[in-house]
Write a protein that holds these residues in place. Structure first.
Motif, PDB file in Angstrom:
ATOM      1  N   LEU A 261      23.032  -4.037  73.493  1.00 34.30           N
ATOM      2  CA  LEU A 261      23.813  -3.857  72.274  1.00 34.30           C
ATOM      3  C   LEU A 261      24.441  -2.457  72.247  1.00 34.30           C
ATOM      4  O   LEU A 261      25.632  -2.301  71.933  1.00 34.30           O
ATOM      5  CB  LEU A 261      22.893  -4.050  71.063  1.00 34.30           C
TER       6      LEU A 261
ATOM      7  N   ALA B 258      27.260  -2.381  74.764  1.00 34.18           N
ATOM      8  CA  ALA B 258      28.459  -3.069  74.271  1.00 34.18           C
ATOM      9  C   ALA B 258      29.164  -2.210  73.223  1.00 34.18           C
ATOM     10  O   ALA B 258      30.393  -2.092  73.226  1.00 34.18           O
ATOM     11  CB  ALA B 258      28.078  -4.428  73.678  1.00 34.18           C
TER      12      ALA B 258
ATOM     13  N   GLY C 106      30.937   0.445  74.902  1.00 33.26           N
ATOM     14  CA  GLY C 106      31.996  -0.129  75.723  1.00 33.26           C
ATOM     15  C   GLY C 106      33.215  -0.566  74.943  1.00 33.26           C
ATOM     16  O   GLY C 106      34.320  -0.602  75.483  1.00 33.26           O
ATOM     17  N   ILE C 107      33.041  -0.929  73.670  1.00 31.52           N
ATOM     18  CA  ILE C 107      34.219  -1.330  72.900  1.00 31.52           C
ATOM     19  C   ILE C 107      34.782  -0.149  72.123  1.00 31.52           C
ATOM     20  O   ILE C 107      35.727  -0.306  71.360  1.00 31.52           O
ATOM     21  CB  ILE C 107      33.943  -2.519  71.953  1.00 31.52           C
ATOM     22  N   GLY C 108      34.217   1.037  72.306  1.00 34.05           N
ATOM     23  CA  GLY C 108      34.885   2.227  71.792  1.00 34.05           C
ATOM     24  C   GLY C 108      34.252   2.908  70.595  1.00 34.05           C
ATOM     25  O   GLY C 108      34.911   3.682  69.903  1.00 34.05           O
ATOM     26  N   LEU C 109      32.955   2.664  70.333  1.00 32.10           N
ATOM     27  CA  LEU C 109      32.304   3.443  69.288  1.00 32.10           C
ATOM     28  C   LEU C 109      31.913   4.806  69.871  1.00 32.10           C
ATOM     29  O   LEU C 109      31.490   4.898  71.019  1.00 32.10           O
ATOM     30  CB  LEU C 109      31.040   2.737  68.777  1.00 32.10           C
TER      31      LEU C 109
ATOM     32  N   GLN D 290      29.110   6.976  65.821  1.00 30.93           N
ATOM     33  CA  GLN D 290      29.291   5.620  65.275  1.00 30.93           C
ATOM     34  C   GLN D 290      28.215   4.657  65.775  1.00 30.93           C
ATOM     35  O   GLN D 290      27.763   3.795  65.027  1.00 30.93           O
ATOM     36  CB  GLN D 290      30.684   5.088  65.634  1.00 30.93           C
TER      37      GLN D 290
ATOM     38  N   GLN E  37      26.236   2.889  62.994  1.00 28.85           N
ATOM     39  CA  GLN E  37      26.610   1.480  62.798  1.00 28.85           C
ATOM     40  C   GLN E  37      25.728   0.516  63.564  1.00 28.85           C
ATOM     41  O   GLN E  37      25.717  -0.679  63.278  1.00 28.85           O
ATOM     42  CB  GLN E  37      28.074   1.267  63.207  1.00 28.85           C
ATOM     43  N   VAL E  38      25.009   1.015  64.569  1.00 31.02           N
ATOM     44  CA  VAL E  38      24.199   0.114  65.380  1.00 31.02           C
ATOM     45  C   VAL E  38      22.714   0.469  65.323  1.00 31.02           C
ATOM     46  O   VAL E  38      21.881  -0.347  64.940  1.00 31.02           O
ATOM     47  CB  VAL E  38      24.687   0.124  66.851  1.00 31.02           C
TER      48      VAL E  38
ATOM     49  N   ARG F  54      38.804   1.531  73.178  1.00 30.00           N
ATOM     50  CA  ARG F  54      39.345   0.704  72.089  1.00 30.00           C
ATOM     51  C   ARG F  54      40.590  -0.052  72.525  1.00 30.00           C
ATOM     52  O   ARG F  54      40.977  -1.042  71.905  1.00 30.00           O
ATOM     53  CB  ARG F  54      39.653   1.574  70.874  1.00 30.00           C
TER      54      ARG F  54
ATOM     55  N   TYR G 263      36.254  -5.666  76.230  1.00 37.73           N
ATOM     56  CA  TYR G 263      35.050  -5.543  77.050  1.00 37.73           C
ATOM     57  C   TYR G 263      34.082  -6.654  76.669  1.00 37.73           C
ATOM     58  O   TYR G 263      33.676  -6.772  75.512  1.00 37.73           O
ATOM     59  CB  TYR G 263      34.429  -4.167  76.782  1.00 37.73           C
TER      60      TYR G 263
ATOM     61  N   LEU H  69      26.470  -8.642  70.492  1.00 37.70           N
ATOM     62  CA  LEU H  69      27.001  -8.667  69.129  1.00 37.70           C
ATOM     63  C   LEU H  69      26.092  -7.868  68.197  1.00 37.70           C
ATOM     64  O   LEU H  69      24.890  -7.777  68.428  1.00 37.70           O
ATOM     65  CB  LEU H  69      27.103 -10.109  68.638  1.00 37.70           C
ATOM     66  N   PHE H  70      26.673  -7.300  67.134  1.00 39.46           N
ATOM     67  CA  PHE H  70      25.881  -6.554  66.157  1.00 39.46           C
ATOM     68  C   PHE H  70      25.092  -7.547  65.306  1.00 39.46           C
ATOM     69  O   PHE H  70      25.691  -8.349  64.595  1.00 39.46           O
ATOM     70  CB  PHE H  70      26.794  -5.705  65.258  1.00 39.46           C
TER      71      PHE H  70
ATOM     72  N   ARG I  49      25.702  -7.795  61.416  1.00 42.06           N
ATOM     73  CA  ARG I  49      27.033  -8.074  60.874  1.00 42.06           C
ATOM     74  C   ARG I  49      27.390  -9.538  61.069  1.00 42.06           C
ATOM     75  O   ARG I  49      27.054 -10.135  62.084  1.00 42.06           O
ATOM     76  CB  ARG I  49      28.073  -7.217  61.588  1.00 42.06           C
TER      77      ARG I  49
ATOM     78  N   THR J 239      35.426  -5.587  64.717  1.00 41.34           N
ATOM     79  CA  THR J 239      34.897  -4.242  64.970  1.00 41.34           C
ATOM     80  C   THR J 239      35.966  -3.256  65.453  1.00 41.34           C
ATOM     81  O   THR J 239      36.118  -2.169  64.894  1.00 41.34           O
ATOM     82  CB  THR J 239      33.751  -4.286  66.010  1.00 41.34           C
ATOM     83  N   VAL J 240      36.683  -3.639  66.502  1.00 41.19           N
ATOM     84  CA  VAL J 240      37.665  -2.693  67.050  1.00 41.19           C
ATOM     85  C   VAL J 240      38.817  -2.442  66.072  1.00 41.19           C
ATOM     86  O   VAL J 240      39.187  -1.281  65.853  1.00 41.19           O
ATOM     87  CB  VAL J 240      38.157  -3.146  68.438  1.00 41.19           C
TER      88      VAL J 240
ATOM     89  N   LEU K  59      37.621   0.104  63.803  1.00 37.41           N
ATOM     90  CA  LEU K  59      37.584   1.421  64.456  1.00 37.41           C
ATOM     91  C   LEU K  59      38.976   2.033  64.533  1.00 37.41           C
ATOM     92  O   LEU K  59      39.151   3.241  64.476  1.00 37.41           O
ATOM     93  CB  LEU K  59      37.013   1.306  65.870  1.00 37.41           C
TER      94      LEU K  59
ATOM     95  N   ARG L 284      35.993 -10.838  70.059  1.00 36.43           N
ATOM     96  CA  ARG L 284      35.907  -9.421  69.717  1.00 36.43           C
ATOM     97  C   ARG L 284      36.719  -8.576  70.704  1.00 36.43           C
ATOM     98  O   ARG L 284      37.411  -7.646  70.317  1.00 36.43           O
ATOM     99  CB  ARG L 284      34.441  -8.970  69.728  1.00 36.43           C
TER     100      ARG L 284
END
Lengths: 233, 356
Positions: free
Chosen positions: A129, A132, A135-138, A142, A146-147, B76, B80, B87-88, B91, B99-100, B103, B148
């Protein structure tokens, strides 16, 4: 008052309790139950607040970086071995009679529990987690907010519950330095050999601790986001 | 377009994950990195979005060295997808997908509208939006992961064994879905797998890797199956690669017989619409009829249909499933011959980049 001494078992216990709760002083004035419970909760809340402030941010950070995790656990174990009454005495000697004398040992009691809870809670975040999320840009900040913190919430609440119960039970020592709370019944009763007061006060401390436990059980059951509550069932 | 320019990764303990890699990943196509576990394929993929920093060489994204870009911003702009979806848990699905966009500072309404569109695009029913990840099956979670990745409409998708953790039937469905999406979206996709079947199915260009990220062969799927570079690649491709290669050729140019031709005593029974219902010979009936759709299916399906038929003919149907003719086995093989003796004459050899 007329408690003739120890003996007689249940009959005496019952008469002590009815004597304690029947006393008009328990309903009005500075020695009333409401007032003493209020004092007790105030100290406990203050101590918990300081402990949260000191331990949780540090724990979250240490848990996120994964540094010094072993050290945290070891230190906390050591801190738990500290005798509370000794700390009160020490605090009185150093800071004099006052709020600090009570707060220091209570904070010292609660902080290690919260530190470990925060640290371990964050550290246990599913590595996939975190990966990921990065990897998606947090950003790191963040990811933490957020996680990892949401992930750590159940552990944090459990730690807070333990700390709160311990603090509430131990805040009884406040009366040693004359700061009231439910301890004044216990300590005052012992001093004057008024066992009705001692037993009544002790019962109230137990009830308050149990009530706290229940409150947190409800909080953990219903206040967490559904995904967190059920995801790890 | 991604270009690896001598990109290498040596771990702090000195072990070599990837030695200098030179590779071009063409824009708008799917490139699959395939190889045994430990060959460095995931490391190579992660160099693109700076989840791994190369210790030597560069990775260029449309001509810019990714090392010069802010890591979070870069990521971003790149979709990916990983094996465990990631997954979070706290949420709802819709917010996971959004999510992105969040962001990137989109307002909530716009982000959620976009997320709903994507759930539909990846084939999830609208009621999924309000669920939490733990309420979904593994395959559904993976679809959410893909949604996502696509939410902010990035030109590039990185997919790290995204379908490896689901069962074969679900995996096949997800692969179909990806092919459909890709036909529609034309993203640059870099896909990592250890499954050569998946590589052949999804890739426009396949990069077969050996240990330390050394390239064994870069080729389009048909060429790879028909002409592996060496014994090692051939062994990795496995058995029956000739037959599997048929799956890459369209079933075209097959000469058909009339549907009512009796063959060896067998006749094909059809319903009122003209759809096949079974094979009959005097008292014998076989209810299952394997069919192929000329132009839509592959030679492999056509041959399969011919092999399975008791009358030794493949059954050609139109898009609605109505019989249009029968093709004897020889006719199917003739079509194969007509397509050319060698590699990929049936389809153009596209996507061969470095040709090594």
């Amino acid at each position: 008052m007329g408690a003739a001494g120890i003996g007689g078992g249940t009959v005496n216990l019952y008469s002590w309790l009815s004597q304690f709760f029947g006393d008009p002083d328990r309903r009005h004035g500075p020695d009333s139950i409401v007032h003493r419970v209020g004092e007790h909760l105030l100290f406990s809340g203050e101590a918990l607040g300081w402990a949260l402030l000191l331990a949780v941010p540090l724990g979250l950070l240490l848990g996120y970086t994964g540094k010094a995790a072993g050290l945290v656990t070891a230190l906390s174990g050591a801190a738990r071995a500290l005798p509370t009454l000794g700390l009160v005495t020490l605090a009185v000697l150093l800071a004099g009679v006052g709020d600090t004398a009570v707060l220091v040992p209570l904070v010292a009691l609660a902080a290690p529990v919260l530190l470990v809870a925060a640290c371990e809670g964050v550290r246990s975040t599913d590595p996939d987690l975190r990966d990921a999320a990065r990897g998606i840009g947090l950003t790191h900040r963040q990811v933490l907010w957020q996680v990892c913190i949401p992930w750590a919430l159940p552990a944090l609440l459990a730690g807070l519950r333990t700390a709160a119960v311990q603090v509430i039970a131990t805040a009884t020592v406040a009366s040693y330095v004359g700061l009231g709370g439910l301890g004044s019944y216990v300590v005052g009763g012992l001093a004057t050999r008024d066992f009705a007061q001692t037993i009544g006060g002790a019962l109230l401390v137990v009830l308050l601790a149990v009530a706290t436990q229940l409150l947190f059980a409800l909080l953990i059951r219903y206040a967490l986001p559904a995904g967190l509550r059920r995801a790890r069932d | 377009m991604i270009r690896f320019d001598g990109a290498a990764k040596r771990h702090p303990d000195g072990t070599l994950a990837v030695e200098g890699l030179d590779l071009t990943v063409p824009a708008g196509r799917t490139t699959v990195l395939v190889g045994p576990s430990g060959c460095g394929k995931t490391t190579i993929l992660r160099m693109v979005n700076r989840m791994v920093e190369p210790t030597a060489g560069r990775v260029l994204l449309d001509g810019t060295d990714v090392a010069q870009l802010d890591a979070a911003k870069l990521r971003r702009g790149i979709g990916y997808v990983i094996q465990q979806a990631g997954l979070f848990p706290h949420r709802r699905v819709i917010d996971n997908v959004a999510t992105v966009p969040y962001l990137l500072g989109w307002d909530r309404k716009r982000a959620r509208t976009r997320a709903s569109e994507l759930l539909e695009l990846v084939g999830l029913p609208p009621e999924t939006a309000r669920r939490y990840p733990f309420q979904l099956s593994g395959g559904q979670q993976q679809r959410v992961g893909v949604a996502r990745a696509l939410a902010a409409d990035p030109p590039l998708l990185l997919m790290d064994e995204p379908f490896s953790a689901v069962d074969p039937v679900v995996r096949s469905g997800l692969q179909d879905e990806l092919l459909r999406l890709q036909a529609e979206l034309n993203k640059t996709v870099l896909f990592v797998t250890h499954d050569i079947e998946e590589a052949v199915r999804l890739g426009d260009q396949i990069v077969v890797l050996r240990e330390h990220g050394r390239i064994a062969q870069v080729a389009d799927p048909a060429t790879l199956l028909a002409a592996p570079a060496d014994e090692q690649v051939a062994a990795f491709l496995g058995r029956d690669r000739g037959l599997r290669g048929l799956a890459l050729r369209p079933a075209e140019g097959i000469v058909l017989l009339a549907a009512n031709t009796p063959l060896d005593g067998w006749t094909l029974a059809v319903d009122q619409e003209g759809r096949p219902t079974g094979w009959q010979r005097s008292a014998e009936t076989i209810r299952q009829v394997a069919v192929f759709r000329p132009g839509l299916d592959t030679l492999r399906t056509a041959l399969d249909s011919a092999v399975l038929s008791p009358a030794r003919v493949a059954v050609a149907v139109d898009h609605a499933g109505r019989v249009i003719g029968l093709a004897p086995r020889a006719a199917v093989l003739d079509a194969l011959d007509a397509a050319g003796p060698d590699t990929a004459a049936g389809i153009t050899a596209t996507g061969v980049a470095d040709g090594r």
